[in-house]
Design an enzyme around this catalytic site. Structure first.
Site, short mmCIF file in Angstrom:
data_model
loop_
_atom_site.label_atom_id
_atom_site.label_comp_id
_atom_site.label_asym_id
_atom_site.label_seq_id
_atom_site.Cartn_x
_atom_site.Cartn_y
_atom_site.Cartn_z
N CYS A 154 -12.78 6.12 3.57
CA CYS A 154 -12.38 6.27 2.17
C CYS A 154 -11.02 5.64 1.89
O CYS A 154 -10.87 4.88 0.94
CB CYS A 154 -12.35 7.75 1.77
SG CYS A 154 -13.98 8.52 1.76
N HIS A 155 -10.01 5.96 2.72
CA HIS A 155 -8.66 5.45 2.47
C HIS A 155 -7.96 4.95 3.72
O HIS A 155 -6.76 4.70 3.70
CB HIS A 155 -7.81 6.52 1.78
CG HIS A 155 -8.41 6.98 0.49
ND1 HIS A 155 -9.14 8.15 0.39
CD2 HIS A 155 -8.45 6.41 -0.74
CE1 HIS A 155 -9.58 8.28 -0.86
NE2 HIS A 155 -9.18 7.24 -1.55
N GLY A 156 -8.68 4.85 4.84
CA GLY A 156 -8.14 4.22 6.04
C GLY A 156 -7.36 5.12 6.98
O GLY A 156 -6.64 4.62 7.84
N PRO A 170 -2.80 7.62 4.99
CA PRO A 170 -2.75 8.62 3.91
C PRO A 170 -2.86 10.08 4.37
O PRO A 170 -2.27 10.97 3.77
CB PRO A 170 -3.93 8.26 3.02
CG PRO A 170 -4.22 6.83 3.31
CD PRO A 170 -3.86 6.63 4.74
#
Length: 197
Positions: A154-156, A170
């Site tokens: 999703c965001h690494g 994140p």
């Protein structure tokens, strides 16, 4: 008895009767209302501990079970996976697991009661996505310093094979380790620890 006394007695009788009937009505209304707030049998079952048979979880493989509506991973780490755990601490945000994301008995480098088996809730601590298991060290898309672990698409966010979060991603915290205990060499109970039974 005069008319005034009769009227007063009648008023007391009506007041007492009205109070009793009204009280019974309040109780009759409140009981089903309060009962509706109790968890259903399905909800109780969803929060109950989950027993897992470890015999089918081969070294290097991961198994997923559901507990409290969340995915829980059971990773059977190989000797090579365990040996790699201490070699990349400089890349991690909380290598010693100082932020309590695990029971006290899992506050160790392997974050486990028994080092070969890692048990964690498979939900990213950033926004609740489910990371994917990426055990291959040095994966081209994750970088040469990737030791193997879990990657959140999703965001690494990245987590190592003990669920410890990498720096500069994140996710703010390590993956959560739920309460668990061993019932035998091959039986695991997720959702209860030795203190709870």
């Amino acid at each position: 008895m005069d008319y005034a006394d009769e009227k007063l007695n009648r008023r007391k009788f009506l007041l007492t009767t009205t109070t009793i009937v009204g009280g019974a009505g309040v109780v009759a209304t409140a009981v089903p209302f309060l009962s509706s707030m109790a968890p259903s049998e399905a909800a109780k079952a969803a929060g109950a501990p989950v027993e897992v048979d470890l015999t089918g979880v081969e070294p290097g493989k991961i198994s997923t079970v559901e507990w409290r509506g969340k995915p829980v991973w059971i990773l059977h780490r190989t000797d090579a996976m365990l040996a790699a755990l201490g070699k990349h601490d400089a890349l991690l945000a909380d290598p010693a697991s100082k932020i309590q994301q695990q029971p006290p008995y899992a506050t160790n480098p392997a974050r486990a009661i028994r080092p070969p088996f890692f048990v964690a809730i498979g939900i990213c601590t950033h926004l609740g996505c489910v990371p994917v298991f990426r055990p291959e060290p040095g994966a081209p898309d994750l970088g040469a310093d990737w030791p193997g672990g879990f990657y959140c698409p999703c965001h690494g966010s990245k987590f190592d094979l003990a669920g410890r979060v990498f720096k500069n991603v994140p996710a703010p915290r390590n993956l959560e380790v739920p309460a668990y205990t061993y019932l035998s060499d091959n039986r695991l109970l997720i959702g209860a620890d030795k203190k709870a039974g």
